[in-house]
Design an enzyme around this catalytic site. Structure first.
Site, mmCIF file in Angstrom:
data_model
loop_
_atom_site.group_PDB
_atom_site.id
_atom_site.type_symbol
_atom_site.label_atom_id
_atom_site.label_comp_id
_atom_site.label_asym_id
_atom_site.label_seq_id
_atom_site.Cartn_x
_atom_site.Cartn_y
_atom_site.Cartn_z
ATOM 1 N N TYR A 1 14.485 30.506 7.913
ATOM 2 C CA TYR A 1 13.155 31.221 8.720
ATOM 3 C C TYR A 1 13.294 30.789 9.885
ATOM 4 O O TYR A 1 13.485 30.739 10.847
ATOM 5 C CB TYR A 1 12.104 30.578 8.279
ATOM 6 C CG TYR A 1 11.460 31.099 6.298
ATOM 7 C CD1 TYR A 1 12.170 32.115 5.592
ATOM 8 C CD2 TYR A 1 11.715 30.154 5.512
ATOM 9 C CE1 TYR A 1 12.295 32.691 4.404
ATOM 10 C CE2 TYR A 1 11.201 29.796 4.318
ATOM 11 C CZ TYR A 1 11.457 31.153 3.491
ATOM 12 O OH TYR A 1 11.509 30.999 2.680
ATOM 13 N N LYS B 1 1.167 -1.366 0.046
ATOM 14 C CA LYS B 1 -0.091 -0.311 0.143
ATOM 15 C C LYS B 1 1.162 1.117 0.335
ATOM 16 O O LYS B 1 2.002 1.266 0.540
ATOM 17 C CB LYS B 1 -1.082 -0.223 1.374
ATOM 18 C CG LYS B 1 -0.235 0.173 2.972
ATOM 19 C CD LYS B 1 -1.074 0.032 3.939
ATOM 20 C CE LYS B 1 -0.294 -0.421 5.126
ATOM 21 N NZ LYS B 1 -0.726 -0.502 6.048
HETATM 22 C C1 LIG Z 1 -0.459 -1.154 6.977
HETATM 23 C C2 LIG Z 1 -1.165 -3.206 7.296
HETATM 24 C C3 LIG Z 1 0.291 -3.952 7.161
HETATM 25 C C4 LIG Z 1 2.018 -3.833 7.901
HETATM 26 O O1 LIG Z 1 1.832 -3.409 8.828
HETATM 27 P P1 LIG Z 1 3.454 -3.076 9.346
HETATM 28 O O2 LIG Z 1 3.592 -3.317 10.963
HETATM 29 O O3 LIG Z 1 3.906 -2.026 8.292
HETATM 30 O O4 LIG Z 1 4.310 -4.565 8.655
HETATM 31 C C5 LIG Z 1 -0.625 -4.917 7.774
HETATM 32 N N1 LIG Z 1 -1.498 -5.053 8.483
HETATM 33 C C6 LIG Z 1 -3.421 -4.029 7.530
HETATM 34 C C7 LIG Z 1 -4.343 -4.717 7.569
HETATM 35 C C8 LIG Z 1 -2.456 -3.045 7.649
HETATM 36 O O5 LIG Z 1 -3.060 -1.756 7.051
#
Ligand SMILES: *Cc1c(COP(=O)(O)O)cnc(C)c1O
Length: 381
Positions: A267, A37
Site C-alpha cells: 500500500y 501483568k
Molecule cells: C511494569 C512494572 C514493573 C516492571 O518493570 P520492568 O521494567 O518491566 O521490570 C515494576 N513495577 C511496576 C509498578 C510496574 O508497573
C-alpha cells in the site's frame, strides 16, 4: 515440512527460569517479584508465573486485581500484589484470594470496607510517589495516609506490610533523578517505620534499576522485562547481563515470485525494487501485533537476514529476497521476526520507533503461543 503452524510465538520457559535465577544471584538477599501483568508481557501470564516461581521468585505482581485473580484461579499460591485500581476494582475478591493491594490514597477507605465484607484483614502496600508523577501518595499527603492506615490497622481491617514506589528514569543510569527518588523513598520508609508499621517489604526496583542500581534492591525487586530476557538499556543487548530472550516470533513464507526492476510493493507503493528480484510474502501484519510503522525491520530466513519492504499491512508484509534464491526451498521456509536464531526484538522496536516492551506486549491473540523447554525441534509441531 509437515509442520502445521503458520504463525506462532514460541515461549522458552527454560530461559524464563534462567533469567529469574540470574537476577536472583544479582539481588540476593532481596527477593524477586515476577511481574506478569499484560498476560506476562505477551508471553502468557500463567505459564510464565509458574516458571518464575519454580526458579525462585517468591512473589508475583500485576497491575490489575483482575489479572491477579486469574493467576490465583490457575492454582498459583505465592504472595501477589496488584497496584492499579479504579472504583470498580473487586477489592473484596482480592482480599479473599490473598492478593495484596497497593494503596496510594482514595483506595484506603474502599479497601477497609472490602475487608469488612470479606471478613478478613487486607494486606496493604502503601505507595509513595517519589517523582514519577503517576500513582502513589504525594509526599505532602504521606503522613496523613500513614495516620489513616494506622487507624484501620488498629481496627483490624488491614495490615500494612509494604511500602513501595516506582522509578522514572532508571533506564538512563546517568540521570540524577534516580538518586533523588531513592532519597525520597528512604524518607517515606522511615516515616512509615516511625508510625509503627512492621514492614515485610520495601520495594522500588524495576528491571533497569535491578541491573544498574544495587542500592535500589531493598527487600524485594519487581522484575518484568528482564525476566523475559529483554534489555531496558538503549544499545545494550540482554546477553550482556546474562539474560536470554524468551519469545521467538515466527511465520512462514506464503508466496514467492519474480518481479522486474522498478516494481512497486505494498500500500502506498513506498518501496520499488532496484533490480529483477524475488519477493517473499509473510502472512503476518499489524492485526498480529506487528507495528505498521516498522520500516525496513529485519527478519531471518534460513540463516540469512532480509528486510521488510514496503508498508506492513493488516495480515501480511513483503521481504525482498534478492535475485539468487532457491524458489522451491523458499516457499514454506520459516521466517524468524525476532528471538532465538533471528534478529533481536530491540531491532524491531528501533525500526518501529518504539521500545521492546511495546513490541512484546502487542503480539495479538491471532498468534498462537507455544511453550517449550529449551531449544525446540520442528518435528510434529
Ligand atoms: C511494569 C512494572 C514493573 C516492571 O518493570 P520492568 O521494567 O518491566 O521490570 C515494576 N513495577 C511496576 C509498578 C510496574 O508497573
Amino acid at each position: 515440512m509437515t509442520s502445521s503452524w503458520e504463525r506462532r510465538a514460541v515461549i522458552d520457559l527454560a530461559n524464563i527460569r534462567e533469567n529469574v535465577k540470574r537476577v536472583g544471584e544479582l539481588v540476593a538477599p532481596a527477593a524477586i517479584m515476577g511481574v506478569v501483568k499484560a498476560d506476562g508481557y505477551g508471553h502468557g501470564a500463567i505459564a510464565v508465573g509458574r516458571a518464575a516461581v519454580q526458579a525462585g521468585a517468591t512473589w508475583l505482581g500485576c497491575a490489575h486485581v483482575t489479572e491477579a485473580l486469574k493467576i490465583r484461579d490457575a492454582g498459583i499460591e505465592v504472595p501477589m500484589l496488584a497496584w492499579l485500581h479504579t472504583l470498580d476494582t473487586p477489592f473484596a475478591q482480592a482480599i479473599s484470594a490473598n492478593i495484596d493491594l497497593a494503596v496510594s490514597g482514595w483506595e484506603l477507605d474502599h479497601v477497609a470496607r472490602a475487608a469488612q465484607e470479606a471478613a478478613q484483614p487486607a494486606r496493604v502496600h502503601l505507595k509513595i510517589d517519589t517523582g514519577l508523577g503517576r500513582n502513589g501518595s504525594a509526599p505532602a499527603d504521606w503522613e496523613t495516609l500513614l495516620d489513616r492506615a494506622s487507624s484501620y490497622q488498629d481496627e483490624g481491617l488491614m495490615r500494612v506490610v509494604g511500602v513501595f514506589s516506582h522509578l522514572a528514569v532508571a533506564d538512563e543510569p546517568e540521570r540524577p533523578e534516580t538518586d533523588e527518588q531513592l532519597e525520597a523513598f528512604n524518607q517515606a520508609v522511615a516515616l512509615a517505620e516511625d508510625a509503627g508499621f512492621d514492614l515485610e517489604v520495601r520495594h522500588i526496583a524495576n528491571t533497569p534499576a535491578i541491573l544498574s542500581r544495587p542500592d535500589s534492591h531493598y527487600d524485594l525487586v519487581r522484575l518484568g522485562l528482564g525476566m523475559y530476557g529483554m534489555s531496558p538499556f538503549v544499545g545494550e543487548e540482554p546477553e550482556r547481563y546474562g539474560l536470554r530472550p524468551a519469545m521467538t516470533l515466527t511465520s512462514r513464507i506464503a508466496n514467492v515470485k519474480k518481479v522486474p526492476a522498478g516494481s512497486g510493493v505494498g500500500y502506498g507503493l513506498r518501496y520499488h525494487t532496484s533490480e529483477e528480484t524475488y519477493l517473499g510474502l509473510v502472512p503476518m501484519g499489524y492485526a498480529d501485533g506487528i507495528p505498521r510503522s516498522a520500516l525496513n525491520a529485519p527478519v531471518s530466513i534460513n540463516g540469512k537476514t532480509y528486510l521488510v519492504r514496503g508498508t506492513i499491512a493488516m495480515d501480511q508484509f513483503v521481504v525482498d529476497l534478492g535475485p539468487d534464491i532457491d524458489v522451491e526451498a523458499m516457499l514454506g521456509s520459516e521466517v524468524i521476526l525476532f528471538g532465538q536464531g533471528g534478529p533481536s526484538i530491540t531491532e524491531w522496536a528501533d525500526a518501529a520507533g518504539t521500545i521492546n516492551y511495546e513490541i512484546a506486549t502487542r503480539v495479538s491473540p491471532r498468534v498462537p503461543r507455544r511453550c517449550v523447554e529449551g531449544t525446540w525441534g520442528e518435528s510434529g509441531e
